[in-house]
Design an enzyme around this catalytic site. Sequence first.
Site, PDB file in Angstrom:
ATOM      1  N   GLN A 177      20.411  -7.963 -24.160  1.00  0.00           N
ATOM      2  CA  GLN A 177      19.738  -8.479 -25.352  1.00  0.00           C
ATOM      3  C   GLN A 177      18.355  -9.004 -25.008  1.00  0.00           C
ATOM      4  OE1 GLN A 177      23.437 -10.707 -27.028  1.00  0.00           O
ATOM      5  NE2 GLN A 177      21.909 -10.754 -28.635  1.00  0.00           N
TER       6      GLN A 177
ATOM      7  N   SER B 203      23.513  -8.945 -18.208  1.00  0.00           N
ATOM      8  CA  SER B 203      24.318  -9.500 -19.293  1.00  0.00           C
ATOM      9  C   SER B 203      25.072  -8.376 -20.008  1.00  0.00           C
ATOM     10  CB  SER B 203      23.426 -10.303 -20.235  1.00  0.00           C
ATOM     11  OG  SER B 203      24.195 -11.018 -21.168  1.00  0.00           O
ATOM     12  N   LEU B 204      24.771  -8.133 -21.286  1.00  0.00           N
ATOM     13  CA  LEU B 204      25.428  -7.044 -22.007  1.00  0.00           C
ATOM     14  C   LEU B 204      25.357  -5.729 -21.234  1.00  0.00           C
ATOM     15  CD1 LEU B 204      26.554  -5.533 -24.542  1.00  0.00           C
ATOM     16  CD2 LEU B 204      24.151  -5.181 -25.144  1.00  0.00           C
TER      17      LEU B 204
ATOM     18  N   ARG C 191      33.204  -8.676 -28.386  1.00  0.00           N
ATOM     19  CA  ARG C 191      32.461  -9.679 -27.606  1.00  0.00           C
ATOM     20  C   ARG C 191      31.324 -10.254 -28.431  1.00  0.00           C
ATOM     21  NH1 ARG C 191      27.653  -9.472 -24.212  1.00  0.00           N
ATOM     22  NH2 ARG C 191      27.885 -10.561 -22.210  1.00  0.00           N
TER      23      ARG C 191
ATOM     24  N   HIS D 256      25.785 -17.297 -21.688  1.00  0.00           N
ATOM     25  CA  HIS D 256      25.943 -17.721 -20.280  1.00  0.00           C
ATOM     26  C   HIS D 256      25.899 -19.243 -20.118  1.00  0.00           C
ATOM     27  CE1 HIS D 256      25.475 -13.484 -19.835  1.00  0.00           C
ATOM     28  NE2 HIS D 256      24.256 -13.542 -20.328  1.00  0.00           N
TER      29      HIS D 256
ATOM     30  N   GLN E 182      31.400 -14.082 -17.091  1.00  0.00           N
ATOM     31  CA  GLN E 182      29.987 -13.810 -17.364  1.00  0.00           C
ATOM     32  C   GLN E 182      29.504 -14.490 -18.647  1.00  0.00           C
ATOM     33  OE1 GLN E 182      28.369 -10.928 -19.652  1.00  0.00           O
ATOM     34  NE2 GLN E 182      27.581  -9.653 -17.995  1.00  0.00           N
TER      35      GLN E 182
END
Length: 314
Positions: free
Chosen positions: A9, A89-90, A114, A198, A247
Amino acid sequence: MIAFWFPGQGSQLAGMLGPWMGERIVRETMEEASDLLGWDLVRIAQENPEDKLNRTEFTQPVLFAMEMALVRLWREQGGPAPAAAAGHSLGEWSALAAAGAFGFAEGLKLVALRARAMAEAMPQGGRMAAILGLGWDEVEALCAQASREHERVWAANDNCPGQVVVAGHAGAVERIIGLATEAGAKRAVVLSVSVPSHTPLMQPAAERLQAALAHANIQKPAFAVWSNVDARPHAEPEDWRALLVRQLTEPVRWRGLVEGMVRQGLAKAVEMGPGKVLAGLGRRIARKLPVVHLDGPEALARAAEEAAREAEHG
């Protein structure tokens, strides 16, 4: 050794599919994703109606589908499998799907879950900001200063030397932006992310994801996939079930991850997604490491052909 890097993102941009929609496999992948989820991912990516592209519940599935479309196009163009992959991340979900840890449909549905869980974990919203020019320890100390009992901020991403992303309640993020500027930060930039990823604020989302992953069909990746959580490669499905949950609430260790890849022989990375955020971070972490930015099908075809030649000659 070549690696795929998948952005997360913040890399989304309205119109980002434009250069790719002439490619049949890209169109088919986005249509497949739209059918699976029941909404038009192409329209969201191209037109950004109601600012949906910047809302977590839409951003994440759109990015995952686009990144997997590029992986499919790479394969169609004769590009070889990478020796390793990682995602920010993603993007870690795309890295795992590219390595065959789960199928496209299952990965997309898990990513959509998610994203919804993250958006619903903090419906009043949170904020993320990049602090430029200060180190991780300095930013952690400022987070402690900026936090209050019910309004907190954490260091969330160790992106590269001199770039730390913070996340938390909006008021606390505003305070740390002011404190960072006073402490000598070059800049503090609010990011286009609608949830404080996070951080411990994502614990409710982590619990929902853990329940879903318990029933997911996860296989050993076909090549090394590196984790954001500990900046190391992992192969066991049970490890990944735990790491994907962790994560959500723990920092992204991108700087350490790239340094580890370089130590293990990484010679080139391909940024398999929109924008060039990871290429920029790569230059800051390992100045001599080439990172290929794909701005359209021609760039992908050239990179795939070059990678195939390099693989052929060892």
